[in-house]
Design an enzyme around this catalytic site. Structure first.
Site, PDB file in Angstrom:
ATOM      1  CB  CYS A 155     -20.199  39.780  31.304  1.00  0.00           C
ATOM      2  SG  CYS A 155     -20.008  38.521  30.082  1.00  0.00           S
ATOM      3  CG  ASN A 157     -17.117  41.300  33.397  1.00  0.00           C
ATOM      4  OD1 ASN A 157     -16.890  42.336  33.989  1.00  0.00           O
ATOM      5  ND2 ASN A 157     -17.068  41.225  32.089  1.00  0.00           N
ATOM      6  N   GLY A 158     -15.393  38.657  31.769  1.00  0.00           N
ATOM      7  CA  GLY A 158     -14.000  38.625  31.311  1.00  0.00           C
ATOM      8  C   GLY A 158     -13.866  37.616  30.201  1.00  0.00           C
ATOM      9  CE1 TYR A 187     -19.159  53.869  24.600  1.00  0.00           C
ATOM     10  CE2 TYR A 187     -18.435  51.591  24.555  1.00  0.00           C
ATOM     11  CZ  TYR A 187     -19.349  52.560  24.215  1.00  0.00           C
ATOM     12  OH  TYR A 187     -20.457  52.219  23.494  1.00  0.00           O
ATOM     13  N   GLY A 223     -24.148  44.596  28.884  1.00  0.00           N
ATOM     14  CA  GLY A 223     -24.571  43.457  28.077  1.00  0.00           C
ATOM     15  C   GLY A 223     -26.063  43.485  27.901  1.00  0.00           C
ATOM     16  CG  ASP A 235     -16.512  56.597  23.090  1.00  0.00           C
ATOM     17  OD1 ASP A 235     -16.024  55.542  22.667  1.00  0.00           O
ATOM     18  OD2 ASP A 235     -17.669  56.966  22.806  1.00  0.00           O
ATOM     19  CB  CYS A 243      -5.053  46.068  30.790  1.00  0.00           C
ATOM     20  SG  CYS A 243      -5.175  45.369  29.106  1.00  0.00           S
TER      21      CYS A 243
HETATM   22  S1  SF4 Z   1      -7.589  48.127  28.039  1.00  0.00           S
HETATM   23 FE1  SF4 Z   1      -7.129  45.908  28.008  1.00  0.00          FE
HETATM   24  S2  SF4 Z   1      -8.908  44.932  28.928  1.00  0.00           S
HETATM   25 FE2  SF4 Z   1      -9.504  47.025  28.405  1.00  0.00          FE
HETATM   26  S3  SF4 Z   1     -10.440  46.935  26.395  1.00  0.00           S
HETATM   27 FE3  SF4 Z   1      -8.289  47.407  26.081  1.00  0.00          FE
HETATM   28  S4  SF4 Z   1      -7.254  45.395  25.859  1.00  0.00           S
HETATM   29 FE4  SF4 Z   1      -9.288  45.032  26.731  1.00  0.00          FE
END
Ligand code: SF4
Length: 490
Positions: A21, A125-126, A266, A47, A370, A463
């Site tokens: 999104c 978004n998420g 990416y 998207g 990538d 993350c």
């Molecule tokens: S880094 Fe975390 S939020 Fe990003 S695509 Fe990978 S798992 Fe999903």
């Protein structure tokens, strides 16, 4: 019920992780919807399946339009845009799996709810990782869902809140929600932006003339001539009104930020700025790190276009091996709504990419891409390069092996479909049948993304669950369905 046209991702696109999104909102300008349409056009890479706009006009009230397909094919027609007047509007583009698999218009955002104190619309978004549990609870207590989207939970949670105004109700609702969310919402007089406590997905604030803008990425500020003000911070809610400007609130318990590192690799456009850093420059530095970590003797460095390009430039600069466009992308062979014949589908990657034969023949080629997801595209590209007479093919990948699915708003194949989930790096090299295959290390990726000491394993700065298997928020719905989290031994 309106259904989407039959939709085929090109095989090349099908072998990439896909952002689900993009969100955009504007307050305080004449015909805000036109600005939102332009913003969504700039966010189309996030998207391509459908888009929607909700607006508010002081005399005409709320209105909305939701359509399948590209922004440019829908939100440029006077027939639609004349129905979306007013100084306040929000919009959404989606590629979705959180909603129903067979796309239907009722799953297309923004969603709208009518409350006793007035209407509100939200665009998300998420991915809400406890959406199934929330939905079950809400339905048992009488909520009537209109869509299969996880995002609709937010509207129903707001409806159940006892708070007196809509921003307070949003706070209540979002405190019940787990996972990754950047939200743009609107009332009759306010534009609201929120990021989850970990700040997994992006959201920025811009200024245009006397108005304000919220956008997933800065590249969409540029298209409307808006000035970048700042990012909405992880765990922050901003409430923007003509009378008071930007007011900041902190609805959540503070937590260490876990921005999605794949946005750097990416998802985001290379002309966007994230965390004060140019996405293009981060990708170029990934190439520099890759060249240091995984050098190889070769004649040419070629990107797999377009997303491998900045990393290939960085690899070439660091290694001193000439950069060349060994693969040419046909820009006009995008996603198609026309069912291709079997014969055309079998042409696969060749429909989108072609080898620059005169350049490749007899050369030892480093291909920079990538990511490797299923590996199907990498195999085909390698075959094309060898068919064109390359002497050697070396793959260099600008992300670590993608071994875990994402549950935070990115479409990922099931774990067993991810090449890196079932094979070691050496097995992947054999499977792809290339002379060498190397991925950037997690530390190298963190260094390129602005962390000179690399990854802090005790408390990672981003993350990176799709590489590490360390999920910063437990994907509780998926665990309840049997998903196996990483064990101590892995
Ligand atoms: S880094 Fe975390 S939020 Fe990003 S695509 Fe990978 S798992 Fe999903």
């Amino acid at each position: 019920m309106e259904e989407a046209p039959r939709f085929y991702a090109h095989p090349f696109d099908d072998d990439k992780l896909k952002e689900e999104c993009g969100i955009f909102g504007v307050i305080g300008v004449t015909d805000a919807s036109n600005f939102v349409a332009l913003g969504l056009h700039a966010l189309q890479h996030r998207g391509q399946e459908a888009g929607g706009i909700v607006c508010h006009d002081p005399e005409l009230g709320f209105n909305s339009a939701r359509r399948f397909g590209y922004v440019r094919d829908n939100f440029t027609s006077a027939d639609i845009m004349e129905t979306l007047p007013g100084p306040l509007a929000i919009g959404h583009v989606r590629y979705s799996t959180a909603g129903s698999k067979a796309a239907v218009i009722r799953d297309v955002q923004p969603f709208f709810g009518e409350f006793s104190m007035g209407g509100a619309a939200i665009a998300h978004n998420g991915n809400i990782t406890n959406a199934l549990a929330l939905r079950k609870e809400l339905i048992e207590r009488g909520s009537i869902f209109q869509s299969s989207s996880d995002s609709e939970c937010i509207i129903h949670l707001m409806a159940r809140s006892l708070q007196k105004d809509i921003p307070d109700r949003m706070e209540d609702a979002l405190r019940r929600v787990e996972g990754a969310f950047s939200v743009v919402a609107m009332t009759r007089t306010k534009l609201i932006g929120v990021r989850d406590p970990l700040g997994v997905r992006p959201l920025v604030i811009g200024k245009v003339a006397d108005g304000w803008v919220l956008s997933s990425e800065t590249c969409a500020l540029d298209i409307i001539g808006a000035e970048f003000v700042r990012e909405v911070e992880p765990g922050e809610m901003v409430v923007i009104s003509a009378a008071k400007g930007v007011e900041s609130r902190r609805p959540f318990r503070p937590q260490p930020s876990k921005f999605c590192i794949f946005e750097h690799v990416y998802f985001s456009r290379p002309d966007s700025i994230i965390g004060g850093q140019s996405v293009y420059e981060t990708r170029r530095r990934i190439g520099v790190e890759l060249a240091r970590e995984a050098p190889v003797d070769a004649d040419l460095v070629c990107p797999v276009p377009d997303s491998g390009t900045p990393a290939a430039i960085g690899y070439s600069q660091e290694s001193g091996i000439p950069y060349a466009m060994g693969i040419i992308r046909n820009q006009y062979m995008g996603r198609t709504f026309i069912e291709p014949t079997e014969q055309i589908r079998n042409m696969g990657v060749r429909l989108k990419l072609n080898v620059n034969r005169a350049l490749i023949k007899g050369k030892r080629v480093i291909l920079v891409d990538d990511s490797v997801v299923r590996g199907t595209t990498s195999r085909k590209i390698k075959e094309m390069i060898l068919d064109a007479g390359a002497a050697e093919v070396h793959f260099r990948i600008a992300s670590p092996p993608t071994a875990w699915p994402c549950f935070y708003g990115v479409d990922t194949p099931q774990r067993e479909k991810l090449l890196a989930a079932t094979m070691s790096e050496d097995e992947m090299r054999e499977h792809l049948n290339v002379d060498s295959l190397r991925f950037i290390s997690l530390d190298g990726l963190y260094r390129a993304a602005g962390e000179p000491e690399g990854r802090n394993n005790a408390c990672p700065q981003y993350c990176d669950a799709c590489f590490s298997g360390e999920y910063p928020v437990e994907p509780s719905d998926m665990v309840a369905k049997g998903f196996q989290l990483k064990t101590a031994a892995e």
